[in-house]
Structures are given as C-alpha cells and as structure tokens.
Design a protein around this motif. Structure first.
Motif, PDB file in Angstrom:
ATOM      1  N   UNK A 121       0.812  -1.232   0.000  1.00  0.00           N
ATOM      2  CA  UNK A 121       0.000   0.000   0.000  1.00  0.00           C
ATOM      3  C   UNK A 121       0.836   1.268   0.000  1.00  0.00           C
ATOM      4  N   UNK A 122       2.119   1.172  -0.378  1.00  0.00           N
ATOM      5  CA  UNK A 122       2.993   2.338  -0.371  1.00  0.00           C
ATOM      6  C   UNK A 122       3.588   2.558  -1.761  1.00  0.00           C
ATOM      7  N   UNK A 123       3.785   3.823  -2.099  1.00  0.00           N
ATOM      8  CA  UNK A 123       4.409   4.207  -3.368  1.00  0.00           C
ATOM      9  C   UNK A 123       5.749   4.870  -3.058  1.00  0.00           C
ATOM     10  N   UNK A 124       6.823   4.463  -3.763  1.00  0.00           N
ATOM     11  CA  UNK A 124       8.125   5.103  -3.585  1.00  0.00           C
ATOM     12  C   UNK A 124       8.107   6.427  -4.342  1.00  0.00           C
ATOM     13  N   UNK A 125       8.196   7.537  -3.615  1.00  0.00           N
ATOM     14  CA  UNK A 125       8.211   8.854  -4.239  1.00  0.00           C
ATOM     15  C   UNK A 125       9.617   9.255  -4.655  1.00  0.00           C
ATOM     16  N   UNK A 126      10.592   8.913  -3.839  1.00  0.00           N
ATOM     17  CA  UNK A 126      11.975   9.294  -4.115  1.00  0.00           C
ATOM     18  C   UNK A 126      12.890   8.331  -3.376  1.00  0.00           C
ATOM     19  N   UNK A 127      14.127   8.228  -3.843  1.00  0.00           N
ATOM     20  CA  UNK A 127      15.117   7.367  -3.195  1.00  0.00           C
ATOM     21  C   UNK A 127      16.413   8.156  -3.058  1.00  0.00           C
ATOM     22  N   UNK A 128      16.808   8.422  -1.828  1.00  0.00           N
ATOM     23  CA  UNK A 128      18.042   9.166  -1.565  1.00  0.00           C
ATOM     24  C   UNK A 128      19.181   8.181  -1.311  1.00  0.00           C
ATOM     25  N   UNK A 156      14.461   5.274   1.116  1.00  0.00           N
ATOM     26  CA  UNK A 156      13.265   5.358   0.275  1.00  0.00           C
ATOM     27  C   UNK A 156      12.203   6.197   0.968  1.00  0.00           C
ATOM     28  N   UNK A 157      11.673   7.162   0.243  1.00  0.00           N
ATOM     29  CA  UNK A 157      10.624   8.029   0.777  1.00  0.00           C
ATOM     30  C   UNK A 157       9.294   7.543   0.219  1.00  0.00           C
ATOM     31  N   UNK A 158       8.397   7.181   1.110  1.00  0.00           N
ATOM     32  CA  UNK A 158       7.150   6.516   0.731  1.00  0.00           C
ATOM     33  C   UNK A 158       5.932   7.382   1.040  1.00  0.00           C
ATOM     34  N   UNK A 159       4.869   7.102   0.305  1.00  0.00           N
ATOM     35  CA  UNK A 159       3.562   7.684   0.595  1.00  0.00           C
ATOM     36  C   UNK A 159       2.508   6.628   0.283  1.00  0.00           C
ATOM     37  N   UNK A 160       1.408   6.671   0.993  1.00  0.00           N
ATOM     38  CA  UNK A 160       0.331   5.725   0.723  1.00  0.00           C
ATOM     39  C   UNK A 160      -0.156   5.890  -0.706  1.00  0.00           C
ATOM     40  N   UNK A 161      -0.358   4.740  -1.374  1.00  0.00           N
ATOM     41  CA  UNK A 161      -0.770   4.771  -2.776  1.00  0.00           C
ATOM     42  C   UNK A 161      -2.084   5.525  -2.955  1.00  0.00           C
ATOM     43  N   UNK A 162      -2.997   5.372  -1.992  1.00  0.00           N
ATOM     44  CA  UNK A 162      -4.296   6.039  -2.099  1.00  0.00           C
ATOM     45  C   UNK A 162      -4.127   7.548  -2.147  1.00  0.00           C
ATOM     46  N   UNK A 163      -3.283   8.078  -1.257  1.00  0.00           N
ATOM     47  CA  UNK A 163      -3.081   9.533  -1.218  1.00  0.00           C
ATOM     48  C   UNK A 163      -2.363  10.010  -2.473  1.00  0.00           C
ATOM     49  N   UNK A 164      -1.410   9.207  -2.950  1.00  0.00           N
ATOM     50  CA  UNK A 164      -0.668   9.553  -4.163  1.00  0.00           C
ATOM     51  C   UNK A 164      -1.615   9.610  -5.359  1.00  0.00           C
ATOM     52  N   UNK A 165      -2.500   8.628  -5.470  1.00  0.00           N
ATOM     53  CA  UNK A 165      -3.463   8.601  -6.577  1.00  0.00           C
ATOM     54  C   UNK A 165      -4.446   9.765  -6.472  1.00  0.00           C
ATOM     55  N   UNK A 166      -4.894  10.058  -5.251  1.00  0.00           N
ATOM     56  CA  UNK A 166      -5.833  11.162  -5.060  1.00  0.00           C
ATOM     57  C   UNK A 166      -5.229  12.493  -5.496  1.00  0.00           C
ATOM     58  N   UNK A 167      -3.955  12.696  -5.167  1.00  0.00           N
ATOM     59  CA  UNK A 167      -3.286  13.944  -5.529  1.00  0.00           C
ATOM     60  C   UNK A 167      -3.229  14.106  -7.040  1.00  0.00           C
ATOM     61  N   UNK A 168      -2.851  13.044  -7.735  1.00  0.00           N
ATOM     62  CA  UNK A 168      -2.807  13.096  -9.193  1.00  0.00           C
ATOM     63  C   UNK A 168      -4.200  13.293  -9.784  1.00  0.00           C
ATOM     64  N   UNK A 169      -5.182  12.615  -9.186  1.00  0.00           N
ATOM     65  CA  UNK A 169      -6.539  12.658  -9.706  1.00  0.00           C
ATOM     66  C   UNK A 169      -7.151  14.051  -9.593  1.00  0.00           C
ATOM     67  N   UNK A 170      -6.858  14.758  -8.518  1.00  0.00           N
ATOM     68  CA  UNK A 170      -7.495  16.059  -8.333  1.00  0.00           C
ATOM     69  C   UNK A 170      -6.979  17.070  -9.355  1.00  0.00           C
ATOM     70  N   UNK A 171      -5.725  16.973  -9.778  1.00  0.00           N
ATOM     71  CA  UNK A 171      -5.221  17.867 -10.821  1.00  0.00           C
ATOM     72  C   UNK A 171      -5.799  17.485 -12.176  1.00  0.00           C
ATOM     73  N   UNK A 172      -5.994  16.180 -12.406  1.00  0.00           N
ATOM     74  CA  UNK A 172      -6.652  15.745 -13.639  1.00  0.00           C
ATOM     75  C   UNK A 172      -8.086  16.251 -13.689  1.00  0.00           C
TER      76      UNK A 172
END
Length: 482
Positions: A121-128, A156-172
């Motif tokens: 349930x996590x999405x990798x946003x960035x990897x330092x 690895x910097x993670x965010x919940x997939x649901x929140x990541x999808x919601x963020x993209x969806x609202x701009x769409x």
C-alpha cells in the motif's frame, strides 16, 4: 504584465497556497502574485481526502492568479507532502567476481533494484542514496573501485498509494497540467538550510498547523524524513476545550501563548480573559500550551535516528508558522539539550515582492517559495483580454509541456522530484517497449545463431562430406581425361 513566469502550488496541512514569480538573470526571484485558500474541507493533515473539492480549490487558485497576472496559466509546479510520507532504509547487495571494477551500469542496476522494491500500500516517491559499501569501505561514488561485493544503501521516501493517486486525480479533475511534482520537505530544505548545516549534521523542523515535518541531514545527505500528525492546531483545540470557539482560542494563543515560561514568572492569582464574562487561570493556560508543545517536541526528537542525536553540529533549524511562538527555541533547548537553535524566517534566495505575505518573513511562505525556486519552465500562456472573445482566451498548449517530454526512468529523476502517475505510466510503457525490443533482438540473434549452427552441422555431416568427396572425385576424373 510579464509573459514569462513560474507558478507553484503548495497543498499545506490546512491551506492551499499558489504563487507566481519570475526568475531574473542574477538569480533573484520577483514574486508577481500570491493566493491562499482555506483547504480544511478537502485536505486533512496534508493529504487529499475529497478529490472534487480539492480540484475546485486548485481551480479557484489558478483563476485568481490568472486574474492578477492578466495571463493564462499553462502548467504548475506542485509540492507533495502530508501525514503519510515517511522514509525507510533499504540495502541492495550484489556479489561480483574477485577484483571486479565497479561500473556505472552496476550502480544503475542497484538503483533500479531498489526502485523496484514493493511496499504494501505504499508508493516510492523518491530514493536518496546514502552511500555504497564496496567490500568493507564506504564510498559516495564507487565507480572505478575494484571489489568482490557492493552494497547500495538507500533511503526510500514513501507515501500511501491512495493519497498519491488522489493527488494526481485532483489535478486531472481540475484540468490543470503539472509541470513537475516535488517533495515539499526537500524543496523547503534546499531553500532554508546552508551547506554547512547539512554537511555538519542538522535537523530541520517545519512546525505547521496540522503536521510537523522533520528532515535529518548528515554529511550533506538526507538521513531521515518523517511527517508527524501533530501541529499548532492541536494547541488551539486544547485551549478550545475550555469551552470557547476555535477562533477565540487562536486569538488567545497568539496573544498569550509561550512555548516556555519560567515557573517563577507565573502569577497564580492572575487570569486571562476569554470574553467579557469568563476568564482562565494563567497557570492552567500555560500548562495546556506547554503540555502540547512538549508532546510535539518529544515526537520530533523521537524521529531523529539515535546515531545522529549527538552529531547535529549544525543544530536544529525551526521554520513554519509554529516557529513564531515566543520562546520556542528555549523549549527545544530544554528538551533536546541542543543549544544551537536557529529559526529560519525566510528562504536563502533573493526575493523581491510588494506582497505583505511574502515580506512578513514569518516562515509561513518558505515552502511555497522553495517550490517556486525549483521551477525552470515557463508556465505562462496567452494574455487575457477581458473585452475580447470568450473563446479567444482558451488555453493553447504551452511551448514545452509535460506530455512532450520523454518519459524519464526512475534513475533519471532528479533528487526530490516526484514522478506523476502519468509519467510513471509512460515510463513503464517505454521500459516495456525497450524490453520487448531487447527480447526481439535476442530472439533474432538466437535464431541467426541457430541457423548458422544448423548450416555448420549440415556441412560437417557424413553425407555432406561424402557429397563433397564425390563431387571432388568426379572433377578430378574429368580433369585427368582432358
């Protein structure tokens, strides 16, 4: 009005901020417009929970900016933050033949393997990248070093997939094109921390309304990132428990609140006025405020990895709206026993503006200014003619758009940049096409090798040899008769 500018939008923990500015040749930034919208009805602790209302809020911000700029906006830079963001360490190792020289391809292979890690349930946003362990030695750049084993250490910097999808969806949903997404805490760090602080070791604490973000740096490398679901609105709610409205509690916090008060300075007989008819004892008020402040600081200190607690030579840097509270440095010093506390009231970039929110230098605009500084693509469209044809003001495609860019792979993404869902999709499609092309090339090569092997086999078969011998014998007999 200028026809070239950059637009950035920050989705904060309780409000949404849009800003437009122009970068000058000397590196300074001229802020042209700034808009704020209350987002408590659609954003909680920095993450989107109502897509339609968030999209409406984004549209409102863009429209207000366009009205101020008298120019349409083609695309925006976006800051990604919120409660669900956290970091986790990961190690990818590879054994090599003895005394193998490390190549760039080997390093990329480790980075790809790390990026392909799956978290529930996590999405990798960035990897330092932390460092590479080459045999028993730690290296920042291992290319060219001989070894028999290499380990890549990543954060690895993670965010919940649901929140990541919601963020993209609202701009769409809003129909707003995203030029780039950045991790807001990293954009903030790049704008308020000095290179000395990051190299010496420091903790950056962004004290927001509903969340508190902690970045830990050492040797110029991000070592830990966490977002705590506690902010100064929690203090306001605690004060409001004294049977008052939130807005009255906020006024009392701004007027009387202090992060630390000497016990001898508290007058047990003194009271603060809530309204004309009610009062609260000073000691009780102080205990409520300091109790919650201590809880926030304790949670911040828990986020600093144990191995870095005594290595923060650059100290603790405070920013955000909460850093304006009286004696906040003293409260942090008392709890952490770190004397070096700095409040970052403003970014390190040279900013020019006639907007009060920018010139207040209270730390509340640092993140969005950091996002603005990251922008490098013109976001301006056509000039809006209020007296012109309604359809003439429709937005054309910008000169350089997200869709026109080549889909970047994970290893090509700059630090702090978050690939959007569309970019990930296109990158996966491109990777799939590349994989299919490689597999096709391998099949064609294998088929060619098989054909060559079959030809050689036939040439070396007894029947082929006999046929060649028979042909040679016949030729020799003809030559002898002649």
């Amino acid at each position: 009005m200028a026809k070239d500018f950059i637009v950035a939008i920050e989705l904060g923990s309780s409000k949404m901020t849009g800003i437009a500015g122009r970068k000058n040749l000397d590196g300074s930034i001229q802020v042209l417009a700034c808009v704020k919208e209350d987002a408590t009805a659609c954003i909680r602790k920095g993450y989107v929970y109502n897509i339609d209302k968030t999209a409406q809020c984004i549209t409102t911000i863009v429209n207000k900016l366009e009205n101020q700029l008298k120019t349409s906006i083609m695309q925006v830079y976006v800051g990604v933050g919120g409660q669900s963001i956290r970091s986790i360490r990961n190690v990818i190792a590879k054994d090599l033949p003895g005394d193998t020289q490390v190549t760039q391809d080997m390093v990329i292979e480790l980075m790809d393997a790390n990026r392909n890690m799956k978290y529930p349930d996590q999405e990798i946003l960035d990897a330092a990248v932390q460092e590479y362990k080459v045999d028993s030695q730690l290296q920042i750049d291992p290319v060219g070093v001989q070894c028999s084993r290499i380990e890549g250490n990543f954060l690895n910097i993670l965010q919940r997939k649901t929140f990541y999808k919601n963020l993209n969806k609202c701009f769409e949903t809003a129909g707003i094109q995203v030029a780039e997404m950045y991790l807001a805490p990293l954009a903030l760090a790049d704008s308020v921390l000095t290179e000395t602080e990051r190299r010496s070791g420091c903790a950056l604490v962004d004290l927001g309304a509903d969340t508190t973000t902690v970045n830990v740096y050492s040797k110029n490398i991000l070592r830990h990132l966490a977002v705590i679901p506690l902010g100064f609105n929690n203090i306001i709610k605690d004060i409001a428990s004294l049977q008052m409205e939130d807005q009255d509690a906020e006024k009392m916090l701004k007027k009387y609140g202090s992060a630390y008060t000497e016990n001898n300075d508290i007058d047990n007989d003194m009271k603060y006025s809530i309204d004309q008819d009610r009062q609260v004892e000073v000691r009780k008020f102080v205990e409520i405020v300091e109790g919650r402040i201590e809880e926030i600081i304790a949670n911040v200190w828990c986020q600093v990895p144990e191995e870095y607690c005594d290595k923060l030579l650059g100290g603790i840097i405070l920013t955000g709206g909460g850093s304006n509270m009286r004696n906040i440095e003293k409260a942090f010093q008392n709890y952490t026993h770190i004397d070096k506390i700095r409040i970052a009231k403003f970014v390190t970039q040279s900013i020019a503006s006639n907007i009060n929110d920018i010139n207040d230098h209270n730390g509340m605009m640092n993140t969005v200014l950091g996002l603005l500084a990251k922008g490098d693509i013109n976001c301006a469209g056509n000039e809006i003619d209020p007296n012109g044809d309604l359809f003439a003001n429709q937005k054309p495609q910008p000169v350089e758009t997200f869709e026109q860019r080549r889909a970047r792979q994970a290893t090509e993404t700059p630090a702090g940049v978050v690939r959007t869902a569309e970019e990930i999709r296109r990158a996966e499609e491109e990777a799939q096409r590349k994989k299919e092309a490689e597999e096709r090339a391998e099949r064609e090569k294998a088929e060619a090798e098989a054909r060559e092997a079959e030809r050689v086999r036939k040439e070396n078969s007894p029947w082929s040899k006999f046929g060649r011998w028979l042909k040679k014998t016949a030729n020799d007999m003809v030559n002898e008769e002649e």
